[in-house]
Design a protein around this motif. Structure first.
Motif, short mmCIF file in Angstrom:
data_model
loop_
_atom_site.label_atom_id
_atom_site.label_comp_id
_atom_site.label_asym_id
_atom_site.label_seq_id
_atom_site.Cartn_x
_atom_site.Cartn_y
_atom_site.Cartn_z
N ARG A 1 0.89 -1.10 0.07
CA ARG A 1 0.04 0.02 0.03
C ARG A 1 0.89 1.15 0.08
NH1 ARG A 1 -3.32 -3.20 3.67
NH2 ARG A 1 -2.37 -2.14 5.33
N LYS B 1 -0.12 7.24 -5.15
CA LYS B 1 -1.34 7.56 -4.86
C LYS B 1 -2.53 7.84 -5.81
CE LYS B 1 0.62 10.35 -0.53
NZ LYS B 1 0.65 11.90 -0.16
N LYS C 1 -4.34 4.76 -6.36
CA LYS C 1 -5.42 4.46 -5.14
C LYS C 1 -6.45 5.29 -5.14
CE LYS C 1 -1.94 4.63 -1.71
NZ LYS C 1 -1.17 4.64 -0.59
N ALA C 2 -6.08 6.45 -5.57
CA ALA C 2 -7.42 7.56 -5.65
C ALA C 2 -8.37 7.10 -6.78
CB ALA C 2 -6.80 8.82 -6.06
N GLU D 1 -6.86 2.57 2.27
CA GLU D 1 -6.30 3.69 1.27
C GLU D 1 -6.43 5.11 1.99
OE1 GLU D 1 -7.41 0.47 -0.92
OE2 GLU D 1 -8.28 1.33 0.44
N HIS D 2 -7.00 5.10 3.26
CA HIS D 2 -7.24 6.43 4.06
C HIS D 2 -7.79 7.38 3.26
CE1 HIS D 2 -3.39 4.97 6.26
NE2 HIS D 2 -4.56 4.57 7.19
N ARG D 3 -8.77 7.08 2.43
CA ARG D 3 -9.61 8.01 1.47
C ARG D 3 -11.09 7.98 2.01
NH1 ARG D 3 -6.37 10.41 -2.23
NH2 ARG D 3 -8.26 11.07 -3.47
#
Length: 238
Positions: free
Chosen positions: A114, A119, A122-123, A156-158
């Motif tokens: 990860r 980024k 992942k986005a 993903e902290h999103r």
């Protein structure tokens, strides 16, 4: 982050309360992770296998040295250099394979994978997953096209908010930044349920202002929180 039955009840109640003041329909989905990013270990392994040996050559390392390290006999006659070059190149290829395998195994560790996934990738995966959930929840089929999805990807902290055209036509996109901020704040503090409730309340305020109820205001989508299954198998407890 654990969601208790009490948390599920609080979130459902918050959605039901918010929808009383609007024609909008709110749905919440939490994903432990949206992708296994299988290509990340392969990409890093291929890059390392190509770049690291090349850097070694640039710094003065020669394939012949590999044969000496492995104890291969060297020859002094020029006509006999062919076998030596063959062994050197063969060892070079083996070294590339070792670098490839070692890097792939290292980057296959979930946390490392990860961290090394760009980024932007992942986005994009989170956005695609949110759109899939928006459709699967039938939020695009509400009578006034006023469905809104609050989506959180934990690994993903999103967080994302997906709203249908009936909402975006009247509510500015910038207004939803505050909803995302509340989701993210809850995740950062380790209080996911609180973040979801706060985001639902803010989404309800936005919808009440821009998409007020009309007619009998039926509830067109379930109010329950959906938690998607994890893509990483959990170890069984002994």
């Amino acid at each position: 982050m654990e969601i208790t039955p009490e948390d599920h009840a609080r979130i459902a109640a918050a959605i039901a309360k918010a929808e009383l003041t609007t024609a909008g329909e709110i749905s919440c989905v939490v994903a432990p992770e949206v992708s296994d990013y299988r290509e990340t270990p392969l990409a890093w392994a291929a890059g390392a296998a190509l770049v690291l040996p090349a850097i070694g050559l640039f710094l003065g390392f020669r394939p012949q040295t590999l044969t000496e390290l492995l104890g291969v006999w060297t020859v002094g006659h020029a006509a006999a250099m062919g076998p030596t070059v063959f062994w050197a190149l063969s060892t070079y290829v083996v070294l590339q394979a070792i670098v490839f395998i070692a890097t792939a195994l290292l980057v296959s560790i979930p946390a490392v994978k990860r961290a090394l996934t760009p980024k932007a990738v992942k986005a994009e995966r989170v956005h695609d997953a949110a759109l899939q959930q928006f459709v699967s929840k039938s939020l695009h089929t509400t009578s006034a096209r006023t469905g809104v999805l609050l989506f959180v990807a934990l690994a993903e902290h999103r967080a994302e908010v997906i709203a249908d055209e009936g909402v975006y036509a009247v509510a500015p996109r910038e207004a939803w930044d505050s909803v995302v901020a509340r989701l993210v704040d809850g995740v950062k503090r380790g209080r996911l349920a609180d973040g979801l409730v706060a985001a639902i309340e803010r989404a309800g305020e936005i919808l009440a202002e821009h998409v007020p109820p009309n007619g009998d205001n039926p509830n067109e989508t379930p109010d329950e929180l959906t938690i998607l299954p994890s893509r990483t198998p959990r170890k069984k407890k002994p």
